[in-house]
Structures are given as C-alpha cells and as structure tokens.
Scaffold this active site. Structure first.
Site, PDB file in Angstrom:
ATOM      1  N   GLY A  80      89.117 -37.852 -16.836  1.00 12.97           N
ATOM      2  CA  GLY A  80      88.052 -38.828 -16.628  1.00 12.97           C
ATOM      3  C   GLY A  80      87.133 -39.029 -17.810  1.00 12.97           C
ATOM      4  O   GLY A  80      85.983 -39.451 -17.645  1.00 12.97           O
ATOM      5  N   SER A  81      87.636 -38.768 -19.033  1.00 14.53           N
ATOM      6  CA  SER A  81      86.743 -38.941 -20.186  1.00 14.53           C
ATOM      7  C   SER A  81      86.403 -40.414 -20.412  1.00 14.53           C
ATOM      8  O   SER A  81      85.296 -40.741 -20.846  1.00 14.53           O
ATOM      9  CB  SER A  81      87.347 -38.318 -21.447  1.00 14.53           C
ATOM     10  N   ASN A  82      87.338 -41.321 -20.096  1.00 14.21           N
ATOM     11  CA  ASN A  82      86.998 -42.751 -20.215  1.00 14.21           C
ATOM     12  C   ASN A  82      85.944 -43.143 -19.185  1.00 14.21           C
ATOM     13  O   ASN A  82      85.017 -43.895 -19.493  1.00 14.21           O
ATOM     14  CB  ASN A  82      88.255 -43.619 -20.061  1.00 14.21           C
ATOM     15  N   LYS A 105     104.556 -44.051  -7.891  1.00 10.96           N
ATOM     16  CA  LYS A 105     103.851 -45.123  -7.171  1.00 10.96           C
ATOM     17  C   LYS A 105     103.164 -44.544  -5.946  1.00 10.96           C
ATOM     18  O   LYS A 105     103.393 -43.384  -5.581  1.00 10.96           O
ATOM     19  CB  LYS A 105     104.829 -46.227  -6.775  1.00 10.96           C
ATOM     20  N   ASN A 145      93.194 -52.236 -17.456  1.00 13.25           N
ATOM     21  CA  ASN A 145      93.707 -50.898 -17.752  1.00 13.25           C
ATOM     22  C   ASN A 145      93.434 -50.590 -19.220  1.00 13.25           C
ATOM     23  O   ASN A 145      93.302 -51.501 -20.042  1.00 13.25           O
ATOM     24  CB  ASN A 145      95.222 -50.882 -17.505  1.00 13.25           C
ATOM     25  N   MET A 198      97.664 -42.932 -13.163  1.00 13.91           N
ATOM     26  CA  MET A 198      99.032 -42.732 -13.637  1.00 13.91           C
ATOM     27  C   MET A 198     100.111 -43.190 -12.662  1.00 13.91           C
ATOM     28  O   MET A 198     101.269 -42.827 -12.810  1.00 13.91           O
ATOM     29  CB  MET A 198      99.238 -41.264 -14.042  1.00 13.91           C
ATOM     30  N   ARG A 199      99.765 -44.011 -11.683  1.00 13.54           N
ATOM     31  CA  ARG A 199     100.787 -44.586 -10.805  1.00 13.54           C
ATOM     32  C   ARG A 199     100.818 -46.095 -10.935  1.00 13.54           C
ATOM     33  O   ARG A 199      99.770 -46.725 -11.177  1.00 13.54           O
ATOM     34  CB  ARG A 199     100.515 -44.217  -9.343  1.00 13.54           C
ATOM     35  N   HIS A 201      95.226 -48.500 -22.383  1.00 10.25           N
ATOM     36  CA  HIS A 201      96.513 -47.905 -22.755  1.00 10.25           C
ATOM     37  C   HIS A 201      96.408 -47.352 -24.181  1.00 10.25           C
ATOM     38  O   HIS A 201      95.874 -48.029 -25.064  1.00 10.25           O
ATOM     39  CB  HIS A 201      97.613 -48.966 -22.673  1.00 10.25           C
TER      40      HIS A 201
HETATM   41  C1  GAR Z   1      93.816 -42.200 -21.672  1.00 15.45           C
HETATM   42  O1  GAR Z   1      94.253 -41.840 -22.955  1.00 15.45           O
HETATM   43  C2  GAR Z   1      94.478 -43.492 -21.234  1.00 15.45           C
HETATM   44  O2  GAR Z   1      94.712 -44.368 -22.290  1.00 15.45           O
HETATM   45  C3  GAR Z   1      95.764 -42.979 -20.654  1.00 15.45           C
HETATM   46  O3  GAR Z   1      95.402 -41.811 -19.961  1.00 15.45           O
HETATM   47  C4  GAR Z   1      94.305 -41.198 -20.631  1.00 15.45           C
HETATM   48  C5  GAR Z   1      93.246 -40.859 -19.600  1.00 15.45           C
HETATM   49  O4  GAR Z   1      92.276 -40.024 -20.143  1.00 15.45           O
HETATM   50  N1  GAR Z   1      96.353 -43.937 -19.782  1.00 15.45           N
HETATM   51  C6  GAR Z   1      97.654 -44.188 -19.741  1.00 15.45           C
HETATM   52  O5  GAR Z   1      98.471 -43.617 -20.440  1.00 15.45           O
HETATM   53  C7  GAR Z   1      98.053 -45.254 -18.730  1.00 15.45           C
HETATM   54  N2  GAR Z   1      99.423 -45.578 -18.866  1.00 15.45           N
HETATM   55  P1  GAR Z   1      90.914 -39.744 -19.372  1.00 15.45           P
HETATM   56  O6  GAR Z   1      91.261 -39.291 -17.958  1.00 15.45           O
HETATM   57  O7  GAR Z   1      90.279 -38.644 -20.148  1.00 15.45           O
HETATM   58  O8  GAR Z   1      90.104 -41.007 -19.375  1.00 15.45           O
END
Ligand code: GAR
Length: 206
Positions: free
Chosen positions: A15-17, A68, A112, A95-96, A114
C-alpha cells in the site's frame, strides 16, 4: 477544490502508493476524499494503513481463483464501492483482473498504476521484464482500465533510467518512488480538470 471527488482504492499489497495518495490528500495537493479502501488479502499492508489513517476499509474474500475474483466477490466489491458513492476506482497494486460486470459498473472510471512505460512490458513483474530486456529507460504509467491487460488509455507516465549496476530490487525501488509522485499528480488532474478519451488519447479540457 473538489473535496467531493470520492476515491475507492483497491490494493493487494503493502500500500505504498495508497500512502502517497493519502499524503497528497492530507496536504491538499490532491483535492478529493478517500471514501473506502478494499482488499482481496486480509493481512494486506494497505488495509493496515487505512486503519491507521482512520479511512473506511474492507476485506473481501476473493474466492478460489488466483488471478481473478469469484462472481460473488466481484459483486461484493461493486456493492461496497457503489455504497461509498465513489467517483473513481483507483487500483493501487491490486493484483487480480477485473471482469465485465465490474468494468461496466464503473465504465471509464477505473485507473491503474503499472510499473513500466506502457505499452512496453504489460503483466507481472514489469520492472524485471524491463531489466531482462535490456532497455535503458523504463518507468511507470497511470492508465484507464479496460478489458485488456494494462491496455487502456494513458493518463500519465514518468521515466526512470535503468542503471548499469541495477538489480531487479534497486530498479523496482526507483520505479516505486516515481509512482509515488506520478499517481497523486494524475489523480489531482482527474479530480480537477475535465477530460475526455478520444480513441486512445486522454484529452484535458482545461
Ligand atoms: C506497484 O509497483 C504497482 O505498480 C504494482 O504493484 C505495486 C504495488 O505497490 N502494480 C502492478 O504490477 C499491477 N499490475 P504498493 O502496494 O506498495 O503500492
């Protein structure tokens, strides 16, 4: 100011984003509200963070599939997000793959992030794909979600240089740091500026 722009955040990981988005909300550089956080992983860091920040958060049992949600789970996700009256669904490390009913319920209102410069390296571990391919520049992309894999119209991108001494971990770390700047900035634009999607292009009105 658009505090009434309601975000529904979905994540499966640390969840850093979401943390970066919450920080932007707190300091006012993103004028919106985190209405709810929903996860398919009961112990996910993103739920813990939401708890610490006093933001409504829900775990939904995803069902038997790995990539999924079950139909029941997807319906629960839709219900929670609709009850929270979200304007935009924000995938932050979710991730689904989301299927037809979900995409129809929030058509044109799902974004999203990526970890590559799309359309290069869609799918899993995009930073590793970039390193293995030997590109000199990669980065991250915020895009609308459609029925394909990481294929929707692009909202914003940030480049990250690949260094000679990079490992998958060091490159991923710098991409993550770029994501933490890019995602809140893109959400702020979506919350405050009119936009339309013309073909593959996101066009801003103001
Ligand atoms: C992020 O790097 C995001 O780009 C990636 O998961 C990570 C989540 O990090 N998403 C994907 O690869 C989607 N296909 P976070 O939980 O620390 O935000």
């Amino acid at each position: 100011m658009n505090k009434s722009f309601r975000l529904g955040i979905l994540g499966s990981g640390r969840g850093s984003n979401f943390g970066a988005i919450a920080a932007a909300l707190a300091k006012g550089s993103l004028s919106a509200e985190a209405a709810v956080v929903v996860s398919d992983i009961s112990g996910a860091g993103i739920l813990q963070l939401a708890r610490e920040l006093g933001i409504r958060h829900e775990f939904v049992e995803p069902g038997p599939f790995r990539t999924k949600l079950s139909e029941v789970a997807e319906a629960q996700f839709i219900q929670i997000l609709q009850d929270a009256r979200v304007d935009l669904v924000v995938l932050a490390g979710f991730m689904r793959v989301l299927k037809g009913p979900f995409l129809r319920a929030f058509e044109g209102r799902i974004v999203n992030i990526h970890p590559s410069l799309l359309p290069s390296f869609p799918g899993l571990e995009a930073w590793k794909q970039a390193l293995d391919h030997g590109v000199k520049v990669t980065g991250c992309t915020v895009h609308f979600v459609d029925a394909g894999v990481d294929s929707g119209a692009i909202v914003g991108q940030r480049a990250v240089e690949v260094l000679e001494q990079d490992t998958a971990e060091t490159l991923h770390q710098r991409i993550h740091a770029a994501e933490h700047e890019l995602y809140p900035a893109c959400l702020a634009k979506l919350a405050t500026r009119g936009f339309s999607v013309k073909g593959r292009r996101v066009v801003w009105s103001t």
